[in-house]
Design an enzyme around this catalytic site. Structure first.
Site, mmCIF file in Angstrom:
data_model
loop_
_atom_site.group_PDB
_atom_site.id
_atom_site.type_symbol
_atom_site.label_atom_id
_atom_site.label_comp_id
_atom_site.label_asym_id
_atom_site.label_seq_id
_atom_site.Cartn_x
_atom_site.Cartn_y
_atom_site.Cartn_z
ATOM 1 N N LYS A 1 2.144 -3.341 7.345
ATOM 2 C CA LYS A 1 2.340 -3.541 5.896
ATOM 3 C C LYS A 1 3.795 -3.231 5.518
ATOM 4 C CE LYS A 1 -0.357 -4.427 3.128
ATOM 5 N NZ LYS A 1 -0.809 -5.768 2.625
ATOM 6 N N TYR B 1 -1.631 -0.372 11.238
ATOM 7 C CA TYR B 1 -1.863 -1.022 9.939
ATOM 8 C C TYR B 1 -0.694 -0.761 8.991
ATOM 9 C CZ TYR B 1 -3.342 -1.393 5.083
ATOM 10 O OH TYR B 1 -3.373 -1.677 3.742
ATOM 11 N N THR C 1 0.821 -1.206 0.000
ATOM 12 C CA THR C 1 0.000 0.000 0.000
ATOM 13 C C THR C 1 0.859 1.261 0.000
ATOM 14 O OG1 THR C 1 -1.494 1.286 1.413
ATOM 15 C CG2 THR C 1 -0.126 -0.313 2.519
ATOM 16 N N ASP C 2 0.282 2.340 -0.519
ATOM 17 C CA ASP C 2 1.001 3.625 -0.471
ATOM 18 C C ASP C 2 1.141 4.139 0.961
ATOM 19 O OD1 ASP C 2 -1.651 4.350 -0.020
ATOM 20 O OD2 ASP C 2 -1.729 5.872 -1.598
ATOM 21 N N GLU C 3 0.366 3.556 1.895
ATOM 22 C CA GLU C 3 0.435 4.034 3.290
ATOM 23 C C GLU C 3 1.795 3.779 3.920
ATOM 24 O OE1 GLU C 3 -2.812 3.500 5.915
ATOM 25 O OE2 GLU C 3 -4.309 3.727 4.345
#
Ligand code: NAD
Ligand code: DAU
Length: 339
Positions: A157, A153, A125-127
């Site tokens: 990741k 979260y 994810t870009d997060e």
């Protein structure tokens, strides 16, 4: 080719399975999914009878079960979608995020080493890049942007990404990683912004907007994400990270107002509620690498995709009503009762 798709009863994984079965009718797909609150077998109903599709209920962190599955199926490629995916839940209960997102990824890669694999693909994810300031619209996440996480979260990741890269360097495991921006489209679980707002608006319930609603997300129609993963698995370079996004930045408030307008509902339904702790301000992907190396471009602009998505939720009410009438209701009270 035989694919093992983990987390295929969730939002993006199920769309990926539909994409593969349509594009490569000769390929075989095995879906491994624990069926957590986010996994929904109703979503996979239309492919359950397909002879090239097999569903297996199981946990990616359950080593004996994962090894037994590899022993039986010998997949050529693994695409790992399985994860705890909701930031708000990671604020309430981080433990399961570490268990599934980090340890589960490790178990899957151990199985890949033991039984052999052409490619292990990690859906990230870009997060993992943290966030960008609102007053610097010139800045975008590239693959070189340092990892800098905000929530349990995103930290889980990012940890998984590091583990995947370590297995590549140390053991020579063939891997790729994709980091995508926010997806939207059919079968999106109604705890996430877009499906939650559509469902609430249709039920004339308040629309809870965190903080001021100025946070920006970079929205990508889910099929564009599926096409990008397929390309990376087939043609992406071993060991590489690819960002995926389509320059569709919108503030949350813009998204919510678009939904209300499309449904003919009043903006008075909007409720500004307490902000998410650690709330990232802005995500924005620079997709130059995947475009230049693999020729990928998104095909669905946001204005078109959001109307298609709203139409889907109107046409598929039983799908999300079944979810809302179940456990989700308790979760909703827990998350929003005191806001
Ligand atoms: P989702 O929550 O809709 O689905 C997750 C699926 O994984 C569910 O079917 C669930 O039952 C399954 N699962 C959870 N724990 C499991 C376990 N231990 N073993 C086996 N299955 C398990 O998530 P999503 O939105 O479809 O996201 C899929 C992946 O894509 C995640 O890895 C997420 O981090 C990543 N991602 C999501 C977005 C997005 O906007 N939704 C964007 C970029 C990346
Ligand atoms: O960027 C990719 C990520 O996008 C994925 O890795 C995650 O799995 C996925 O859940 C998503 O994370 P977000 O936190 O961006 O998505 P969410 O739909 O939870 O929230 C989108 C924005 O809307 C965010 O700024 C918070 C806000 N929001 C969300 C909800 C659920 C609200 O204002 N009100 C809400 O009720």
């Amino acid at each position: 080719m035989k694919w093992l798709v983990t987390g295929g009863a969730g939002f993006i994984g199920s769309n990926f399975i539909f994409y593969l079965l349509e594009k490569y009718p000769e390929d075989q797909i095995v879906c491994l999914d624990k069926l957590t609150y986010a996994g929904n077998l109703e979503t996979l109903e239309k492919v359950m009878q397909n002879p090239n599709f097999t569903f297996v209920k199981g946990d990616i962190a359950d080593r004996p079960a994962v090894y037994a599955l590899f022993e039986q199926e010998h997949p050529d490629v693994v695409v790992n979608f399985a994860a705890e995916s909701h930031v708000d839940r990671s604020v309430v209960d981080p433990g399961i995020f570490l268990q599934t997102n980090i340890l589960g990824t490790g178990v899957l890669m151990d199985a890949c080493r033991k039984y052999g694999i052409q490619r292990y693909h990690q859906v990230s994810t870009d997060e993992v890049y943290g966030d960008l300031p609102l007053d610097r619209p010139d800045l975008f996440f590239t693959e070189q942007t340092p990892i800098h996480t905000s929530s349990p979260y995103s930290a889980s990741k990012a940890s998984a990404d590091l583990l995947v890269q370590a297995y590549h360097r140390t053991f020579g495991l063939p891997i790729s990683i994709s980091r995508c921006s926010n997806n939207y489209g059919p079968y999106h679980f109604p705890e996430k912004l877009i499906p939650l707002m559509i469902a609430n608006a249709l039920n004339d319930k308040p629309l809870p907007v965190y903080g001021t609603g100025e946070n920006v997300r970079d929205w990508l129609y889910v099929t564009d994400h599926c096409a990008a993963i397929d390309l990376i698995v087939r043609r992406g370079r071993d060991g590489e990270v690819y960002n995926i996004g389509g320059h569709n930045e919108r503030t949350n408030l813009e998204v919510v107002k678009t939904i209300l307008k499309a449904l003919g509902k009043p903006e008075s339904l909007i409720r500004f509620v307490t902000d998410r702790p650690g709330h990232d301000m802005r995500y924005a992907i620079d997709p130059t690498k995947i475009h230049e190396e693999l020729g990928w471009l998104p095909t669905t602009p946001f204005d078109e995709g959001i109307q298609k998505t709203i139409r889907w939720y109107l046409d598929n009410k039983p799908w999300w009503e079944h979810i809302i009438s179940g456990d989700y209701q308790n979760y909703y009270e827990k998350m929003y009762g005191n806001r």
